[in-house]
Each structure stands twice: as structure tokens, then as C-alpha cells.
Enzyme design. Sequence first.
Site, PDB file in Angstrom:
ATOM      1  CG  ASP A  94      -1.784  -1.095   1.434  1.00 42.90           C
ATOM      2  OD1 ASP A  94      -2.141  -1.704   0.424  1.00 42.90           O
ATOM      3  OD2 ASP A  94      -2.121  -1.384   2.595  1.00 42.90           O
TER       4      ASP A  94
HETATM    5  N1  URA Z   1      -1.187  -5.922   3.976  1.00 43.85           N
HETATM    6  C1  URA Z   1      -1.661  -4.670   3.964  1.00 43.85           C
HETATM    7  O1  URA Z   1      -2.686  -4.384   4.581  1.00 43.85           O
HETATM    8  N2  URA Z   1      -0.988  -3.732   3.274  1.00 43.85           N
HETATM    9  C2  URA Z   1       0.134  -3.993   2.601  1.00 43.85           C
HETATM   10  O2  URA Z   1       0.708  -3.104   1.985  1.00 43.85           O
HETATM   11  C3  URA Z   1       0.621  -5.306   2.616  1.00 43.85           C
HETATM   12  C4  URA Z   1      -0.064  -6.249   3.311  1.00 43.85           C
END
Ligand code: URA
Length: 233
Positions: A94
Site C-alpha cells: 500500500d
Molecule cells: N497488507 C496490507 O494491509 N498492506 C500492505 O501493503 C501489505 C499487506
Amino acid sequence: AGVASRRAAEKLIAEGRVTVNGELVTEPGSKADLSRDRIAVDGREIQGEEEKVYFLLNKPKGYISTARDERGRKTVLDLLAEVPERIYPIGRLDNATEGLLLLTNDGELMNALLHPKYEVHKTYLARLRGIPTEAELGRLREGIALEDGMTAPARARLVEQSPERNESRVEIIIHEGRNRQVRRMCSAIGHEVTALKRTEFAGLSLSGTARGHYRRLTDTELAHLKTLAGMRL
Ligand code: URA
């Protein structure tokens, strides 16, 4: 030729961005041979097989993991601007997540490491609002219902707790790769993730690579990944 994955290549063809010997080709089954034909994407001629390159990036917050962004946001490729090869991230983190992200132009290795059957492990360190109980962590370990189905059993352990600040750090190891999975798993047990970092991927670790920096994988690390992915060395 390291330009795109098979699926992305089909899309490029369908979109009318590919020419063979100067002729637009939109038929998916058309034959062409890079050793005889001139193949171009968006008018740029493809140069045959690129050398395969492999990088480990310590992604900071505030960079998205897609190769290009139509809204002009910063992407992880901005952090590897000196790399001339056309590399892509292996999976995504993310925008607000930091930590270990691999990038390569080796489509075969990328697809294998993302394939669910290889159950590649990813370790995350999550800062949570509140302190989860053993029972709550137990729900993560057993598998938890999310809107897109049950998660596979995860490993989860409390690493640090701060009752004064009403927060904690939890290490979570999963082998799935659903969208915002760790954030959603923690929300499901009643604890919002306030910071998230991936510390390991497929047995490789971030150690020694500072935030925002990257390095090439060592031969040993690459051999390890290929073995995991069932590829010939
Ligand atoms: N899980 C998440 O919530 N975000 C990420 O970036 C990776 C795994």
C-alpha cells in the site's frame, strides 16, 4: 523481451500499440519473430532479451507500487530511476506501507513468486491501536473471515506493548497476498493498524538496506528465490 507480462502484452496488442515491420497488429494470435521482424511498442523498437536484473527496495511510505500512475503520484520506480531495465515490482505494498519490495524484469520469477501454490511467506510488523489479547491473536492464527473469504492461518505474535500509549506492535506472517490484507485482518479483531512495515519476503530480509534505498540481490538470494519458485537455476 522484458517489455511486459503475457497478459499485459495481450492488452498492448489489443490497444493497437504494437507494430510488426511497421504494420499495426491487433490480432492476438499473430506470429512474429524478434530475430527477423522489427517489433515496436508505442513506436519504440524492442531490442530482444534484456539482461535479467533483481533488486530489493526498502520502500518508504508515500510511494505507490504500480509502475505508472495516471494521477501523477510518486511510484516506487522513482526510487530506482537509475536502473535502465524495465523492471516491475513483485506484488504490491500500500501507499502507506513501508518495507521490503522486490523488483525485476524476470516475468517468470515474478509470476511464480506471486502464485498462491508456492505459499511465499511475508512478514509484517504492524503497529496497532490497543493491545490484542491472546484470544484475538488466536483468531488470526486460525484464519479470519474477511469480506472476500476466510484467510489462511497466519502466524501472529505480540512483540511490544505500551499500555500508557494504548498501542502495540505485532508481527504477522502470511502467505496470501490479498489487497490490504494485514490491515483488514487486524481491523477484524478490533485493532486498527496505524503503521505497517514488511520486514521479510520469501525468506529475504530488509536488514542493511536503509529506508528509500535499494540494492541488487546476491547470487545466493536469487538462487534461493528460484528454488522456492521451482525454477531451474
Ligand atoms: N497488507 C496490507 O494491509 N498492506 C500492505 O501493503 C501489505 C499487506
